[in-house]
Each structure stands twice: as structure tokens, then as C-alpha cells.
Design a protein around this motif. Sequence first.
Motif, PDB file in Angstrom:
ATOM      1  N   MET A 262       0.832  -1.170   0.000  1.00  0.00           N
ATOM      2  CA  MET A 262       0.000   0.000   0.000  1.00  0.00           C
ATOM      3  C   MET A 262       0.881   1.238   0.000  1.00  0.00           C
ATOM      4  O   MET A 262       1.861   1.308   0.722  1.00  0.00           O
ATOM      5  CB  MET A 262      -0.894  -0.008   1.246  1.00  0.00           C
ATOM      6  N   GLU A 263       0.534   2.184  -0.833  1.00  0.00           N
ATOM      7  CA  GLU A 263       1.228   3.464  -0.866  1.00  0.00           C
ATOM      8  C   GLU A 263       0.381   4.507  -0.156  1.00  0.00           C
ATOM      9  O   GLU A 263      -0.827   4.574  -0.362  1.00  0.00           O
ATOM     10  CB  GLU A 263       1.484   3.896  -2.307  1.00  0.00           C
ATOM     11  N   ILE A 264       1.035   5.292   0.670  1.00  0.00           N
ATOM     12  CA  ILE A 264       0.362   6.361   1.409  1.00  0.00           C
ATOM     13  C   ILE A 264       1.014   7.672   0.995  1.00  0.00           C
ATOM     14  O   ILE A 264       2.243   7.791   1.008  1.00  0.00           O
ATOM     15  CB  ILE A 264       0.521   6.162   2.927  1.00  0.00           C
ATOM     16  N   HIS A 265       0.202   8.643   0.632  1.00  0.00           N
ATOM     17  CA  HIS A 265       0.672   9.988   0.294  1.00  0.00           C
ATOM     18  C   HIS A 265      -0.053  10.931   1.249  1.00  0.00           C
ATOM     19  O   HIS A 265      -1.280  11.017   1.219  1.00  0.00           O
ATOM     20  CB  HIS A 265       0.369  10.328  -1.161  1.00  0.00           C
ATOM     21  N   TYR A 266       0.695  11.618   2.086  1.00  0.00           N
ATOM     22  CA  TYR A 266       0.111  12.395   3.171  1.00  0.00           C
ATOM     23  C   TYR A 266       0.665  13.807   3.162  1.00  0.00           C
ATOM     24  O   TYR A 266       1.871  14.009   2.985  1.00  0.00           O
ATOM     25  CB  TYR A 266       0.446  11.710   4.504  1.00  0.00           C
ATOM     26  N   THR A 267      -0.218  14.769   3.368  1.00  0.00           N
ATOM     27  CA  THR A 267       0.186  16.164   3.497  1.00  0.00           C
ATOM     28  C   THR A 267       0.219  16.505   4.983  1.00  0.00           C
ATOM     29  O   THR A 267      -0.831  16.587   5.620  1.00  0.00           O
ATOM     30  CB  THR A 267      -0.794  17.100   2.755  1.00  0.00           C
ATOM     31  N   PRO A 268       1.418  16.658   5.551  1.00  0.00           N
ATOM     32  CA  PRO A 268       1.524  16.942   6.979  1.00  0.00           C
ATOM     33  C   PRO A 268       1.033  18.342   7.327  1.00  0.00           C
ATOM     34  O   PRO A 268       1.004  19.233   6.477  1.00  0.00           O
ATOM     35  CB  PRO A 268       3.018  16.788   7.262  1.00  0.00           C
ATOM     36  N   LYS A 269       0.655  18.502   8.586  1.00  0.00           N
ATOM     37  CA  LYS A 269       0.143  19.774   9.083  1.00  0.00           C
ATOM     38  C   LYS A 269       0.980  20.227  10.274  1.00  0.00           C
ATOM     39  O   LYS A 269       1.291  19.433  11.148  1.00  0.00           O
ATOM     40  CB  LYS A 269      -1.316  19.612   9.508  1.00  0.00           C
ATOM     41  N   GLY A 270       1.365  21.496  10.294  1.00  0.00           N
ATOM     42  CA  GLY A 270       2.057  22.062  11.441  1.00  0.00           C
ATOM     43  C   GLY A 270       3.549  21.799  11.502  1.00  0.00           C
ATOM     44  O   GLY A 270       4.163  22.013  12.547  1.00  0.00           O
ATOM     45  N   VAL A 271       4.138  21.313  10.400  1.00  0.00           N
ATOM     46  CA  VAL A 271       5.578  21.037  10.353  1.00  0.00           C
ATOM     47  C   VAL A 271       6.182  21.627   9.083  1.00  0.00           C
ATOM     48  O   VAL A 271       5.458  22.078   8.204  1.00  0.00           O
ATOM     49  CB  VAL A 271       5.874  19.518  10.418  1.00  0.00           C
ATOM     50  N   CYS A 272       7.487  21.570   8.967  1.00  0.00           N
ATOM     51  CA  CYS A 272       8.179  22.127   7.804  1.00  0.00           C
ATOM     52  C   CYS A 272       8.059  21.247   6.562  1.00  0.00           C
ATOM     53  O   CYS A 272       8.083  21.751   5.446  1.00  0.00           O
ATOM     54  CB  CYS A 272       9.652  22.337   8.128  1.00  0.00           C
ATOM     55  N   SER A 273       7.963  19.930   6.748  1.00  0.00           N
ATOM     56  CA  SER A 273       7.862  19.051   5.577  1.00  0.00           C
ATOM     57  C   SER A 273       6.519  19.271   4.886  1.00  0.00           C
ATOM     58  O   SER A 273       5.525  19.639   5.513  1.00  0.00           O
ATOM     59  CB  SER A 273       8.047  17.583   5.961  1.00  0.00           C
ATOM     60  N   LYS A 274       6.516  19.082   3.577  1.00  0.00           N
ATOM     61  CA  LYS A 274       5.339  19.370   2.759  1.00  0.00           C
ATOM     62  C   LYS A 274       4.580  18.119   2.324  1.00  0.00           C
ATOM     63  O   LYS A 274       3.421  18.184   1.934  1.00  0.00           O
ATOM     64  CB  LYS A 274       5.744  20.156   1.501  1.00  0.00           C
ATOM     65  N   ARG A 275       5.256  16.955   2.368  1.00  0.00           N
ATOM     66  CA  ARG A 275       4.618  15.719   1.923  1.00  0.00           C
ATOM     67  C   ARG A 275       5.382  14.533   2.504  1.00  0.00           C
ATOM     68  O   ARG A 275       6.594  14.590   2.682  1.00  0.00           O
ATOM     69  CB  ARG A 275       4.618  15.651   0.399  1.00  0.00           C
TER      70      ARG A 275
END
Length: 85
Positions: A1-14
Motif C-alpha cells: 500500500m502506498e500512502i501519500h500524506y500532506t503533513p500539518k504544522g511542520v516544515c515538511s510538505k509531503r
Amino acid sequence: MEIHYTPKGVCSKRIDVVVEDGVIQSVQFTGGCNGNTQGVAALAQGMTVEEYVKRCKDIKCGFKKTSCPDQLARALEEALMTASV
């Protein structure tokens, strides 16, 4: 399974994660503190989803309420809730 996540509240974007049979195969952060995100990705590889979440959920980054390790845990938890990882 592939997961693509947009983080919230941090410097990383994906965060892109590959999980097979409940085990994290690979993690790739886009953005964020390069050394730290590479370290998190390397340590997560080979770990079960449940163990990673147990160890890294709710880790904070400075005064932020979250961190890149925490956001990866949240991405994995979200995937667990929507499908069998």
C-alpha cells in the motif's frame, strides 16, 4: 500500500510511505529538516506500523504541537483507519 500524506504544522510538505503486510518498506519526506527526516525514514524502515505509531505519536518539535515523526505516525494511523495496512 502506498500512502501519500500532506503533513500539518511542520516544515515538511509531503510524506510518501510504502507499507507491505503491516511493515514499513520505505518513507520519503519532501521538505523539512533534511538530516532529521532522513533519520526518521531510515529508522522507520522495517518497523511495523503499530510499533512506529506506539513509539513516535505525539513527539513534539520545539514549541510546535507536532513533529515530522508525529505526522508520519498520524499518516499511518489514518491509513489504518481507512484500510487494512
